[in-house]
Design a protein around this motif. Sequence first.
Motif, PDB file in Angstrom:
ATOM      1  N   ASP A  72       0.879  -1.170   0.000  1.00 42.07           N
ATOM      2  CA  ASP A  72       0.000   0.000   0.000  1.00 42.07           C
ATOM      3  C   ASP A  72       0.915   1.219   0.000  1.00 42.07           C
ATOM      4  O   ASP A  72       1.505   1.567   1.032  1.00 42.07           O
ATOM      5  N   ASP A 129       0.208   4.383  -0.334  1.00 38.94           N
ATOM      6  CA  ASP A 129      -0.294   5.526   0.432  1.00 38.94           C
ATOM      7  C   ASP A 129       0.057   5.383   1.912  1.00 38.94           C
ATOM      8  O   ASP A 129       0.462   6.339   2.557  1.00 38.94           O
ATOM      9  N   ALA A 130      -0.104   4.182   2.453  1.00 41.69           N
ATOM     10  CA  ALA A 130       0.184   3.935   3.866  1.00 41.69           C
ATOM     11  C   ALA A 130       1.652   3.574   4.092  1.00 41.69           C
ATOM     12  O   ALA A 130       2.106   3.497   5.234  1.00 41.69           O
ATOM     13  N   ASN A 131       2.384   3.316   3.010  1.00 34.64           N
ATOM     14  CA  ASN A 131       3.797   2.941   3.063  1.00 34.64           C
ATOM     15  C   ASN A 131       4.031   1.680   3.901  1.00 34.64           C
ATOM     16  O   ASN A 131       4.930   1.617   4.730  1.00 34.64           O
ATOM     17  N   THR A 132       3.190   0.660   3.646  1.00 37.12           N
ATOM     18  CA  THR A 132       3.304  -0.599   4.374  1.00 37.12           C
ATOM     19  C   THR A 132       2.758  -1.748   3.531  1.00 37.12           C
ATOM     20  O   THR A 132       2.008  -1.536   2.577  1.00 37.12           O
ATOM     21  N   ARG A 151       0.422  -5.059   2.814  1.00 37.90           N
ATOM     22  CA  ARG A 151      -0.976  -5.345   3.125  1.00 37.90           C
ATOM     23  C   ARG A 151      -1.316  -6.732   2.623  1.00 37.90           C
ATOM     24  O   ARG A 151      -0.591  -7.317   1.808  1.00 37.90           O
TER      25      ARG A 151
END
Length: 127
Positions: free
Chosen positions: A104, A106-109, A111
């Motif tokens: 992800d 946008d979340a920089n993680t 998923r």
Amino acid sequence: MRHEHRVQLRWSDPDMLGHVNHARALALLEDARLAMGDGRPGGALILARLEADYLRQLYYRVNEPLTVSSWVTRLGTKSFTLRQELAQDGEVAIRADIVLVIFDFDANTSRAMTDEERAHWSSYLEA
């Protein structure tokens, strides 16, 4: 099912000895990985690990298209492992195992895979 992708060696790929530079060869594998996603579900990926075995020299020959065979060997919750082989003259020249992570941005993680993404990558799953 294996994904087969034709790649074209470029004039800039070989070194002065006429064999394809090791880093340039990895770009050919990347082209095949990108073709597997091709805008379909499962395209939000980052490469987490790449292990390559250079089994024989890969030679540049004008207008010689090669094929990269790719398939999934492990399918996890957030990542999967892809095996890729690039052959020349009927022999595998490069074999690589690549771990790709669903990401992800946008979340920089990382998923979990969606059901649609899992279905897409499962279609390439081989034991």
